[in-house]
Design a protein around this motif. Structure first.
Motif, PDB file in Angstrom:
ATOM      1  N   SER A  56       0.818  -1.215   0.000  1.00  0.00           N
ATOM      2  CA  SER A  56       0.000   0.000   0.000  1.00  0.00           C
ATOM      3  C   SER A  56       0.851   1.264   0.000  1.00  0.00           C
ATOM      4  O   SER A  56       0.446   2.302  -0.529  1.00  0.00           O
ATOM      5  CB  SER A  56      -0.947  -0.001   1.201  1.00  0.00           C
ATOM      6  N   GLY A  57       2.047   1.177   0.579  1.00  0.00           N
ATOM      7  CA  GLY A  57       2.945   2.334   0.576  1.00  0.00           C
ATOM      8  C   GLY A  57       3.349   2.724  -0.833  1.00  0.00           C
ATOM      9  O   GLY A  57       3.428   3.917  -1.168  1.00  0.00           O
ATOM     10  N   HIS A  58       3.614   1.723  -1.671  1.00  0.00           N
ATOM     11  CA  HIS A  58       3.947   2.008  -3.063  1.00  0.00           C
ATOM     12  C   HIS A  58       2.777   2.694  -3.771  1.00  0.00           C
ATOM     13  O   HIS A  58       2.957   3.671  -4.492  1.00  0.00           O
ATOM     14  CB  HIS A  58       4.302   0.722  -3.810  1.00  0.00           C
ATOM     15  N   VAL A  59       1.578   2.166  -3.560  1.00  0.00           N
ATOM     16  CA  VAL A  59       0.410   2.721  -4.242  1.00  0.00           C
ATOM     17  C   VAL A  59       0.128   4.128  -3.744  1.00  0.00           C
ATOM     18  O   VAL A  59      -0.199   5.041  -4.527  1.00  0.00           O
ATOM     19  CB  VAL A  59      -0.827   1.815  -4.039  1.00  0.00           C
ATOM     20  N   ARG A  60       0.284   4.336  -2.425  1.00  0.00           N
ATOM     21  CA  ARG A  60       0.076   5.675  -1.869  1.00  0.00           C
ATOM     22  C   ARG A  60       1.094   6.665  -2.434  1.00  0.00           C
ATOM     23  O   ARG A  60       0.754   7.808  -2.783  1.00  0.00           O
ATOM     24  CB  ARG A  60       0.155   5.613  -0.340  1.00  0.00           C
ATOM     25  N   SER A  75      -8.602  12.027 -12.476  1.00  0.00           N
ATOM     26  CA  SER A  75      -7.614  11.207 -13.178  1.00  0.00           C
ATOM     27  C   SER A  75      -6.916  10.253 -12.214  1.00  0.00           C
ATOM     28  O   SER A  75      -6.660   9.087 -12.546  1.00  0.00           O
ATOM     29  CB  SER A  75      -6.578  12.104 -13.862  1.00  0.00           C
ATOM     30  N   ILE A  76      -6.611  10.761 -11.019  1.00  0.00           N
ATOM     31  CA  ILE A  76      -5.971   9.906 -10.015  1.00  0.00           C
ATOM     32  C   ILE A  76      -6.927   8.802  -9.579  1.00  0.00           C
ATOM     33  O   ILE A  76      -6.525   7.631  -9.431  1.00  0.00           O
ATOM     34  CB  ILE A  76      -5.507  10.742  -8.806  1.00  0.00           C
ATOM     35  N   GLN A  77      -8.189   9.143  -9.394  1.00  0.00           N
ATOM     36  CA  GLN A  77      -9.186   8.141  -9.030  1.00  0.00           C
ATOM     37  C   GLN A  77      -9.259   7.048 -10.084  1.00  0.00           C
ATOM     38  O   GLN A  77      -9.326   5.852  -9.767  1.00  0.00           O
ATOM     39  CB  GLN A  77     -10.562   8.811  -8.892  1.00  0.00           C
ATOM     40  N   ARG A  78      -9.226   7.454 -11.356  1.00  0.00           N
ATOM     41  CA  ARG A  78      -9.306   6.474 -12.441  1.00  0.00           C
ATOM     42  C   ARG A  78      -8.093   5.545 -12.434  1.00  0.00           C
ATOM     43  O   ARG A  78      -8.219   4.340 -12.619  1.00  0.00           O
ATOM     44  CB  ARG A  78      -9.417   7.214 -13.773  1.00  0.00           C
ATOM     45  N   ARG A  79      -6.908   6.126 -12.202  1.00  0.00           N
ATOM     46  CA  ARG A  79      -5.696   5.299 -12.201  1.00  0.00           C
ATOM     47  C   ARG A  79      -5.669   4.354 -11.001  1.00  0.00           C
ATOM     48  O   ARG A  79      -5.230   3.207 -11.120  1.00  0.00           O
ATOM     49  CB  ARG A  79      -4.457   6.198 -12.236  1.00  0.00           C
ATOM     50  N   LEU A  80      -6.155   4.815  -9.868  1.00  0.00           N
ATOM     51  CA  LEU A  80      -6.229   3.926  -8.705  1.00  0.00           C
ATOM     52  C   LEU A  80      -7.242   2.798  -8.942  1.00  0.00           C
ATOM     53  O   LEU A  80      -7.038   1.673  -8.470  1.00  0.00           O
ATOM     54  CB  LEU A  80      -6.592   4.722  -7.454  1.00  0.00           C
ATOM     55  N   ALA A  81      -8.309   3.103  -9.667  1.00  0.00           N
ATOM     56  CA  ALA A  81      -9.281   2.058 -10.004  1.00  0.00           C
ATOM     57  C   ALA A  81      -8.624   0.991 -10.873  1.00  0.00           C
ATOM     58  O   ALA A  81      -8.872  -0.212 -10.713  1.00  0.00           O
ATOM     59  CB  ALA A  81     -10.482   2.665 -10.724  1.00  0.00           C
ATOM     60  N   ALA A  82      -7.772   1.419 -11.798  1.00  0.00           N
ATOM     61  CA  ALA A  82      -7.042   0.459 -12.632  1.00  0.00           C
ATOM     62  C   ALA A  82      -6.103  -0.393 -11.784  1.00  0.00           C
ATOM     63  O   ALA A  82      -5.979  -1.605 -12.001  1.00  0.00           O
ATOM     64  CB  ALA A  82      -6.252   1.209 -13.711  1.00  0.00           C
ATOM     65  N   VAL A  83      -5.449   0.234 -10.812  1.00  0.00           N
ATOM     66  CA  VAL A  83      -4.545  -0.498  -9.919  1.00  0.00           C
ATOM     67  C   VAL A  83      -5.323  -1.565  -9.143  1.00  0.00           C
ATOM     68  O   VAL A  83      -4.901  -2.733  -9.063  1.00  0.00           O
ATOM     69  CB  VAL A  83      -3.837   0.465  -8.943  1.00  0.00           C
ATOM     70  N   ARG A  84      -6.450  -1.181  -8.573  1.00  0.00           N
ATOM     71  CA  ARG A  84      -7.256  -2.145  -7.807  1.00  0.00           C
ATOM     72  C   ARG A  84      -7.737  -3.283  -8.698  1.00  0.00           C
ATOM     73  O   ARG A  84      -7.762  -4.445  -8.293  1.00  0.00           O
ATOM     74  CB  ARG A  84      -8.436  -1.427  -7.154  1.00  0.00           C
ATOM     75  N   ASN A  85      -8.114  -2.933  -9.917  1.00  0.00           N
ATOM     76  CA  ASN A  85      -8.597  -3.942 -10.858  1.00  0.00           C
ATOM     77  C   ASN A  85      -7.497  -4.937 -11.208  1.00  0.00           C
ATOM     78  O   ASN A  85      -7.715  -6.165 -11.204  1.00  0.00           O
ATOM     79  CB  ASN A  85      -9.097  -3.236 -12.123  1.00  0.00           C
ATOM     80  N   LEU A  86      -6.304  -4.426 -11.497  1.00  0.00           N
ATOM     81  CA  LEU A  86      -5.172  -5.297 -11.826  1.00  0.00           C
ATOM     82  C   LEU A  86      -4.858  -6.244 -10.676  1.00  0.00           C
ATOM     83  O   LEU A  86      -4.708  -7.461 -10.874  1.00  0.00           O
ATOM     84  CB  LEU A  86      -3.942  -4.455 -12.161  1.00  0.00           C
ATOM     85  N   PHE A  87      -4.783  -5.701  -9.459  1.00  0.00           N
ATOM     86  CA  PHE A  87      -4.381  -6.541  -8.331  1.00  0.00           C
ATOM     87  C   PHE A  87      -5.491  -7.504  -7.906  1.00  0.00           C
ATOM     88  O   PHE A  87      -5.197  -8.561  -7.341  1.00  0.00           O
ATOM     89  CB  PHE A  87      -3.901  -5.676  -7.171  1.00  0.00           C
ATOM     90  N   ALA A  88      -6.742  -7.156  -8.190  1.00  0.00           N
ATOM     91  CA  ALA A  88      -7.823  -8.119  -7.948  1.00  0.00           C
ATOM     92  C   ALA A  88      -7.627  -9.337  -8.850  1.00  0.00           C
ATOM     93  O   ALA A  88      -7.832 -10.491  -8.434  1.00  0.00           O
ATOM     94  CB  ALA A  88      -9.177  -7.475  -8.203  1.00  0.00           C
ATOM     95  N   PHE A  89      -7.207  -9.080 -10.088  1.00  0.00           N
ATOM     96  CA  PHE A  89      -6.926 -10.180 -11.018  1.00  0.00           C
ATOM     97  C   PHE A  89      -5.715 -10.989 -10.558  1.00  0.00           C
ATOM     98  O   PHE A  89      -5.752 -12.222 -10.545  1.00  0.00           O
ATOM     99  CB  PHE A  89      -6.674  -9.600 -12.415  1.00  0.00           C
ATOM    100  N   LEU A  90      -4.638 -10.298 -10.144  1.00  0.00           N
ATOM    101  CA  LEU A  90      -3.431 -10.993  -9.692  1.00  0.00           C
ATOM    102  C   LEU A  90      -3.706 -11.808  -8.429  1.00  0.00           C
ATOM    103  O   LEU A  90      -3.152 -12.897  -8.245  1.00  0.00           O
ATOM    104  CB  LEU A  90      -2.308  -9.982  -9.431  1.00  0.00           C
ATOM    105  N   LEU A  91      -4.581 -11.289  -7.572  1.00  0.00           N
ATOM    106  CA  LEU A  91      -4.961 -12.017  -6.355  1.00  0.00           C
ATOM    107  C   LEU A  91      -5.717 -13.290  -6.730  1.00  0.00           C
ATOM    108  O   LEU A  91      -5.473 -14.372  -6.172  1.00  0.00           O
ATOM    109  CB  LEU A  91      -5.824 -11.110  -5.468  1.00  0.00           C
ATOM    110  N   ARG A  92      -6.599 -13.171  -7.694  1.00  0.00           N
ATOM    111  CA  ARG A  92      -7.357 -14.341  -8.153  1.00  0.00           C
ATOM    112  C   ARG A  92      -6.432 -15.401  -8.743  1.00  0.00           C
ATOM    113  O   ARG A  92      -6.673 -16.604  -8.579  1.00  0.00           O
ATOM    114  CB  ARG A  92      -8.371 -13.904  -9.216  1.00  0.00           C
ATOM    115  N   GLU A  93      -5.378 -14.948  -9.411  1.00  0.00           N
ATOM    116  CA  GLU A  93      -4.449 -15.876 -10.060  1.00  0.00           C
ATOM    117  C   GLU A  93      -3.380 -16.395  -9.102  1.00  0.00           C
ATOM    118  O   GLU A  93      -2.527 -17.203  -9.506  1.00  0.00           O
ATOM    119  CB  GLU A  93      -3.784 -15.181 -11.254  1.00  0.00           C
ATOM    120  N   PRO A 100      -3.056  -4.214  -2.757  1.00  0.00           N
ATOM    121  CA  PRO A 100      -2.514  -3.048  -2.047  1.00  0.00           C
ATOM    122  C   PRO A 100      -3.237  -1.743  -2.358  1.00  0.00           C
ATOM    123  O   PRO A 100      -2.975  -0.723  -1.715  1.00  0.00           O
ATOM    124  CB  PRO A 100      -1.075  -2.980  -2.560  1.00  0.00           C
ATOM    125  N   GLY A 101      -4.144  -1.766  -3.330  1.00  0.00           N
ATOM    126  CA  GLY A 101      -4.839  -0.527  -3.687  1.00  0.00           C
ATOM    127  C   GLY A 101      -6.181  -0.354  -3.025  1.00  0.00           C
ATOM    128  O   GLY A 101      -6.822   0.692  -3.189  1.00  0.00           O
TER     129      GLY A 101
END
Length: 302
Positions: A56-60, A75-93, A100-101
């Motif tokens: 989370s420190g990296h994402v912050r 714009s920051i909100q949108r990019r953080l949404a992409a981060v959460r989306n990516l890591f949700a996928f990585l968590l699933r895999e 961390p987002g």
């Protein structure tokens, strides 16, 4: 040159997941890709070698850096949404152990009300004169935008078979490849019939697209925007009129007349009713008048 970062192969797998499993539009996937590339560059510069080491420190820090560089809160909100989306996928895999987002938020953006036109101004804009095929097409485009509250991308993707004149409906495919059926008003149906009659005059090769250009190709979103701007300028309307203005006006006028937020949510194709609530900026005097008429203790009895 950036230092080595996490395995890029997982970015490609995530993008394929968005395309083929979630069936997001090409534009949405492109935007996600652009946003996550900013994170990837940040992680490379921070010499984070593995997705599992991102915390989370990296994402912050990533969000703070965007803010320092003048990125708008949205714009920051949108990019953080992409981060959460990516890591949700990585968590699933099973690539990471946590997302961390999840608890990282961007600065709050000022809540801006969508631009709308009142009924009189909208009537002027829809009063497109002329029987040239281009004018007939543009009148049908704007009537349908206002009648059914379509998104620009939804309208651009329409095919001739999507409109059911007998039922008075149009089938549209919205965000997340979700299909919905929306009513089409009498004026819009009339304008569409007029357009269908003259459409063959522009058709050069077979095409199922509802709206085509003067050279017979499917009309692009940018071209639709340009035509709306053309008619707004020609009719002396305020600057900033766009296809979204029709959608916002559609929602606002329906809410002012009906007050039925759930119905408007369904018509707009919003997954979350909180998105629809931005249209509830009804005129205070209108609300006060309704209150005076309806509430038993609003006025003193004579």
């Amino acid at each position: 040159m950036n230092a080595a970062g996490p395995d890029r192969a997982w970015l490609e797998k995530w993008l394929d997941h968005l395309r083929y499993e979630r069936r997001l539009s090409g534009l949405t996937v492109k935007n996600y890709h652009r946003d996550i590339e900013a994170l990837y560059t940040f992680l490379c510069n921070a010499e984070v070698p593995d997705w599992g080491r991102v915390d989370s420190g990296h994402v912050r820090s990533f969000a703070a850096r965007l803010h320092r560089r003048g990125q708008a809160p949205r714009s920051i909100q949108r990019r953080l949404a992409a981060v959460r989306n990516l890591f949700a996928f990585l968590l699933r895999e099973g690539v990471v152990q946590a997302n961390p987002g999840v608890d990282i938020t961007a600065p709050k953006a000022p809540r801006r009300l969508p631009g709308t036109l009142d009924a009189d101004a909208m009537g002027r804009l829809l009063d497109v004169r002329g029987d040239h095929p281009i004018a007939t097409r543009d009148r049908a485009i704007m009537e349908l935008l206002y009648s059914s509250g379509l998104r620009l991308a939804e309208l651009a993707a329409l095919e001739t078979t999507d409109v059911d004149f007998g039922e008075g409906t149009v089938r549209v495919t919205g965000k997340g490849a979700k299909t919905r059926i929306v009513p089409v008003g009498a004026k819009a149906r009339e304008a569409l019939r007029d357009w269908i009659k003259v459409r063959p005059q522009l058709l050069k090769t077979p095409s199922s697209a509802m709206f085509i250009s003067r050279i017979g190709r499917p009309l692009s979103m940018r071209n639709i925007q340009a035509r709306v701007e053309h008619w707004a300028r020609r009719l002396g309307l305020p600057q900033g009129v766009s296809p979204h203005t029709f959608r916002h006006s559609f929602a606002t006028h329906l809410l002012e007349s009906s007050g039925d937020l759930r119905a408007v949510q369904e018509l707009l194709g919003h997954a979350d009713i909180s998105t629809t609530q931005i249209y509830t900026h009804l005129d205070f005097q209108h609300l006060a008048r309704i209150y005076d008429q309806a509430h038993p203790r609003a006025r003193k009895r004579r």
